[in-house]
Each structure stands twice: as C-alpha cells, then as structure tokens.
Design an enzyme around this catalytic site. Structure first.
Site, mmCIF file in Angstrom:
data_model
loop_
_atom_site.group_PDB
_atom_site.id
_atom_site.type_symbol
_atom_site.label_atom_id
_atom_site.label_comp_id
_atom_site.label_asym_id
_atom_site.label_seq_id
_atom_site.Cartn_x
_atom_site.Cartn_y
_atom_site.Cartn_z
ATOM 1 N N ASP A 191 -12.032 -14.200 14.789
ATOM 2 C CA ASP A 191 -11.317 -14.148 16.044
ATOM 3 C C ASP A 191 -10.409 -15.466 16.050
ATOM 4 O O ASP A 191 -10.305 -16.399 15.060
ATOM 5 C CB ASP A 191 -12.127 -13.808 17.204
ATOM 6 C CG ASP A 191 -11.364 -13.266 18.348
ATOM 7 O OD1 ASP A 191 -10.356 -13.770 18.993
ATOM 8 O OD2 ASP A 191 -11.554 -12.083 18.856
ATOM 9 N N HIS A 229 -8.871 -15.849 23.834
ATOM 10 C CA HIS A 229 -9.328 -14.630 23.179
ATOM 11 C C HIS A 229 -10.759 -14.348 22.369
ATOM 12 O O HIS A 229 -11.693 -13.700 23.157
ATOM 13 C CB HIS A 229 -8.332 -14.022 22.255
ATOM 14 C CG HIS A 229 -8.459 -12.689 21.738
ATOM 15 N ND1 HIS A 229 -9.334 -12.152 20.864
ATOM 16 C CD2 HIS A 229 -7.934 -11.565 22.207
ATOM 17 C CE1 HIS A 229 -9.222 -11.082 20.558
ATOM 18 N NE2 HIS A 229 -8.333 -10.423 21.523
ATOM 19 N N SER A 392 -9.610 -5.056 22.507
ATOM 20 C CA SER A 392 -10.237 -6.355 22.064
ATOM 21 C C SER A 392 -11.518 -6.601 23.037
ATOM 22 O O SER A 392 -12.581 -7.280 22.608
ATOM 23 C CB SER A 392 -9.303 -7.479 22.198
ATOM 24 O OG SER A 392 -8.578 -7.428 21.170
#
Ligand SMILES: *[C@@H]1O[C@H](CO)[C@@H](O)[C@H](O)[C@H]1NC(C)=O
Ligand SMILES: *[C@@H]1O[C@H](CO)[C@@H](O)[C@H](O)[C@H]1NC(C)=O
Ligand SMILES: *[C@@H]1O[C@H](CO)[C@@H](O)[C@H](O)[C@H]1NC(C)=O
Ligand SMILES: *[C@@H]1O[C@H](CO)[C@@H](O)[C@H](O)[C@H]1NC(C)=O
Length: 462
Positions: A191, A229, A392
């Site tokens: 990620d 994220h 996600s």
C-alpha cells in the site's frame, strides 16, 4: 478496426492496458510494443519492462521441492527461481551492462522480468534485436483503489470509544474475540505505507518493512498518502483502538509500493511481491488495482500460494456495470472482496464480475462504505481517525481471515475460502446485478456479492 490498428490502440490506453499489448504472442523473436516505440521516438525516455517467458511451472516441477514446506520450500523455490531466471536473463543483462545502464535495471526472480527505468529508444532497439521470445513494453501502473473519502475528509472529531465499529460488528468479529483476536497471525499489506506511530497500530508492528516506492527509502514504516490510505487499511485489519480493527490481536508488516499520489510503477509492486514471498506472512491484503483482465501478477500470486500465503485483493471501484472487476482481484487463486454498506446493500462503485475466464467475481463482499479507521495529519504525530469508502476498505476485512487462521492453525487457502463462501450472509440482490453472468435460481453466488457478505462468527461455527 483492422487488427493492426486495434493492437496499437489497445497499447495506447494508458499504461494500465499495456499488459494487453499483444505484440509478442506469435513471434519467434522478441518484440517491442508499438506504443512504446511511439513514445520514445522523439528522444523521450520511458520506464519499461522486459518480459521473458514464465519459468514458474518448470521450477515447480523440480523434484527437490516435492517434500518441502514452509521456510525450506520458500528458500529452495527462491534458489531455483533465481537460477532459472538468471540463466534466461543473462544475455539481456550482458547487453544492459554493455549499454552502461545496469544501475537502472531491476532483474526479478519471482517472475521472469527485468524492469528498466528511464531508458531511451536506442537501448530498447538494441535489446529488442536480441534473439529469443520476449516482449518489451512500458511498465504498467497500479493505483490504490481510488478512495471515496467521506464528506468530512479531514475527520478530526474524536469518535466514541466503542467496542467495535459497524463494519467490524456486521461481520461478527466481536463474537469471535472471546476465542481469538488474531493472535499468532501476521498480515502484510502492499500500500502507501503505514503510519506506525498511531496509537491503533504501534504495538502490533512485527518489525518487517520495505519502502519499494523509492519515495522515502525510510527504514521504518511511514505513510505518504494524504488520505493515509495504507494506515486506514491497516487500521481495519488489526487496529487496536476505538473498535476499528477486525483482528486486533494480529501483527502487521508492510511494503510500500505506492506514492503520495496513490499510483505505483510496476517495478515497485513487483519488488513488494518478491519481498512478501520472502517474509511469508499468513495473509497479504491488497487494496489496489492495475487494469482488468490483467494476468501479469500471476507468477507472484502463485509463488505466494505455494508457500501458504493467502492473497486477498480489492475488486476495485469501477462498478456498477457487469464485468467491471479490477485486477489482480479478477484473477484466479486469490480471494477478491467487494464492498457493502451498513444496510447490506452493494456499494454502487464496487466492481462486478464476471472475470474474463467466466469465473464469478468477487468471491465475497465485506463492509466498505463509511468506514472509520486510523489516520494522521501532516505532522504525523497525532492519533486521528477518518472515514473512507471503497473496496480498499472492504479488502482489509482480511482481518477476518486472521481470526479464522488463529482459531484453526491448520487451515489452508481452500479451507478459508470455502468457510467464507459457505457461511456468508446473503442479502437481496438487485435485478441488474442478477442479470450479470449466469446466476442460479437461488441468486447466489452472483457477480455482485459473490458468495455473500462475510460472517466470521458463522465461518468459525460460533
Ligand atoms: C531511494 O533509493 C533509490 C535507489 O537508490 C534512489 O533512486 C532514490 O532517489 C532514493 N529516494 C530518496 C527519497 O532518497
Ligand atoms: C504520481 O507521481 C509520480 C511521481 O511524481 C508521477 O510520475 C506520476 O505520474 C503521478 N501519477 C499520477 C496519477 O498523478
Ligand atoms: C441505510 O438505511 C437507512 C434506513 O433506511 C438509511 O437512512 C441510510 O441512508 C442507509 N445507509 C446507507 C449507507 O445505505
Ligand atoms: C453461461 O452459461 C452458458 C451456457 O451454459 C455458458 O456457455 C457460458 O460460458 C456461461 N457464462 C458464464 C459467464 O459463466
């Protein structure tokens, strides 16, 4: 369109589709993707991938691997793959050295590829003139699944200390916590990194980290994405505060492939794929997508599977049309995850199956709309939380697999997948989604929910 012009246009639709550039399929010698030549013709440089035939099946047939498991098998596989790819890549590496560009080359052994950053037409032409079957194309780009950040993206409000956020409760995780919170299980992510100083994550970092993005080369985990994220994703997997994590007893490691803007060059996520293989976490959770119908990550996924790593992928946010699933989630040998809301409706943007092969996708769905998890502000020093949506956020329900493996240490990929499928809850399916692919009269499985929205309590028979 003539086959030739079609070929060119397929190569041209951003790098994401470069993998479909069919330049070498029937060739007896190497070929260079037309679009790459076009890009380089004005003296520009490009990041390219030299793709040689896969040696994976040949390596796996080696009798030396037959009775090995775990670290011994991984070590032997690495040695055999290194040997096979080095021999296959040798003529190319010799030319690369001769051209004086070896510094920009990354030869891989987990797949038979050589990544070359910033090369010009001359180098590509010289390499392309070598004999053999190979293919030179641009590197493709993957994105951390474009996220929908809630209407309050800078969500700094302290949320109540509650036992479990709605998504964690929805899949029944708290009912399992009396038995296990994911102890003895290691989950990895590929990620944008992880902000390891966050109160939710600082105590269960297992000490393994790689920045393959080249963005920081930090030797300790960091997250450069403005939405945090990677931090948000890891919080959902195993965050320990405010009920954000599905498996708060699990430990985490991470490889950073993605840049601050959420994109990653192929070279970076291949480096991560190779690194993950060597770390052998129990689970690798992948909240990212690179094209669709793209099998380019196949050797890496198969290598992971051979050493018992369970790969879990987001199905992507390009729904809701039929066949909008993203790769590698739409590929075989993975568990792909679509996104549902608090009311167990499908997220409109969640990618729908079926896969190019005809297989139903995703395998399962999980909560991914309006999910609270860990975040940070620009000074990366505070323990903030935010709300985000997208597959996600559904994929990190991979934490449920950590609970399942912790409770059943002998379970393998197939045990996990069949337990998830057979016990999933089956919310009503829209007519439009039922019309996608062949759905049986029971409406399940289908190409929106897959086999259903996961329920880890039921998967563990509790
Ligand atoms: C990280 O290391 C790579 C390889 O040595 C280098 O190209 C890159 O510039 C470095 N990045 C930073 C931010 O130092
Ligand atoms: C992200 O940043 C990198 C490095 O600055 C750049 O090469 C790439 O084009 C950017 N991607 C997008 C989608 O903006
Ligand atoms: C869930 O259902 C409630 C009641 O019908 C509705 O108010 C809410 O907007 C729905 N939420 C989502 C995310 O669909
Ligand atoms: C749907 O069923 C038909 C007839 O059995 C079959 O030919 C086709 O491949 C199936 N399509 C998918 C996507 O499974």
């Amino acid at each position: 369109m003539s086959p030739q012009s079609r070929r060119i246009s397929l190569c041209s639709v951003t790098l994401i589709l470069a993998a479909f550039c069919n330049c070498s399929n029937s060739a007896r010698s190497g070929s260079i993707c037309t679009q790459l030549l076009f890009k380089l013709k004005n003296g520009d440089k490009a990041d390219v991938m030299l793709e040689l035939p896969s040696l994976f099946s040949k390596v796996m047939r080696n009798p030396a691997l037959k009775f090995l498991i775990g670290a011994a098998k991984a070590g032997m596989m690495k040695a055999l793959m290194k040997q096979a790819t080095a021999a296959s890549q040798a003529p190319f590496m010799a030319v690369i050295r001769g051209l004086g560009i070896s510094k920009s080359a990354t030869p891989f052994w987990i797949s038979n590829h050589i990544g070359l950053n910033n090369v010009d037409l001359k180098a590509v032409r010289i390499l392309g003139a070598l004999p053999g079957v190979f293919h030179i194309r641009e590197q493709f780009v993957a994105t951390i699944d474009p996220v929908e950040v809630g209407s309050d993206p800078i969500h700094k409000r302290e949320i109540r200390q509650i036992k479990a956020q709605w998504g964690v409760s929805k899949i029944g995780a708290p009912s399992v916590w009396g038995k296990t919170k994911g102890e003895n299980i290691v989950v990895a992510t590929i990620d944008s990194g992880v902000y390891a100083g966050h109160e939710a994550l600082k105590d269960n970092y297992a000490g393994k980290w790689l920045d393959a993005s080249g963005e920081s080369n930090s030797t300790t985990p960091i997250d450069t994405n403005k939405y945090g994220h990677g931090t948000h994703v890891m919080g959902i997997i195993c965050g320990r505060t405010k009920g954000i994590g599905v498996a708060p007893g699990a430990k985490w490691i991470a490889c950073k492939a993605f840049l601050a803007n959420g994109s990653s060059k192929e070279i970076a996520f291949r480096i991560c794929g190779q690194w993950i293989f060597q770390q052998r976490p129990h689970i690798v959770s992948n909240s990212w997508v690179g094209g669709s119908g793209n099998s380019e990550f196949g050797d890496i996924i198969q290598s992971w599977r051979e050493v018992g790593i369970i790969p879990i992928f987001a199905i992507g946010n390009h729904g809701d049309l039929c066949r909008s699933a993203g790769s590698p989630g739409d590929q075989p040998n993975v568990i792909s995850v679509g996104s549902t809301s608090i009311n167990d409706t499908m997220s409109k943007t969640s990618g729908r199956g079926f896969a190019k092969s005809g297989a139903i996708k995703p395998e399962v769905t999980a909560p991914g709309v309006d999910i609270y998890s860990a975040w940070f502000d620009s000074n990366r020093k505070t323990n903030l939380y935010s709300v985000m949506s997208g597959t996600s956020m559904a994929c990190p329900n991979a934490g449920a697999v950590a609970l399942m493996l912790s409770a059943n240490p002998s379970w393998k990929f197939d045990d996990v997948l069949s337990a998830l499928k057979n016990t999933a809850d089956r919310p009503p399916v829209d007519a439009k989604d039922l019309a996608c692919g062949n759905t049986t009269t029971s409406n399940y499985p289908n190409n929106a929910f897959g086999w259903g929205r996961i329920n880890v309590k039921k998967a563990l028979g509790m």
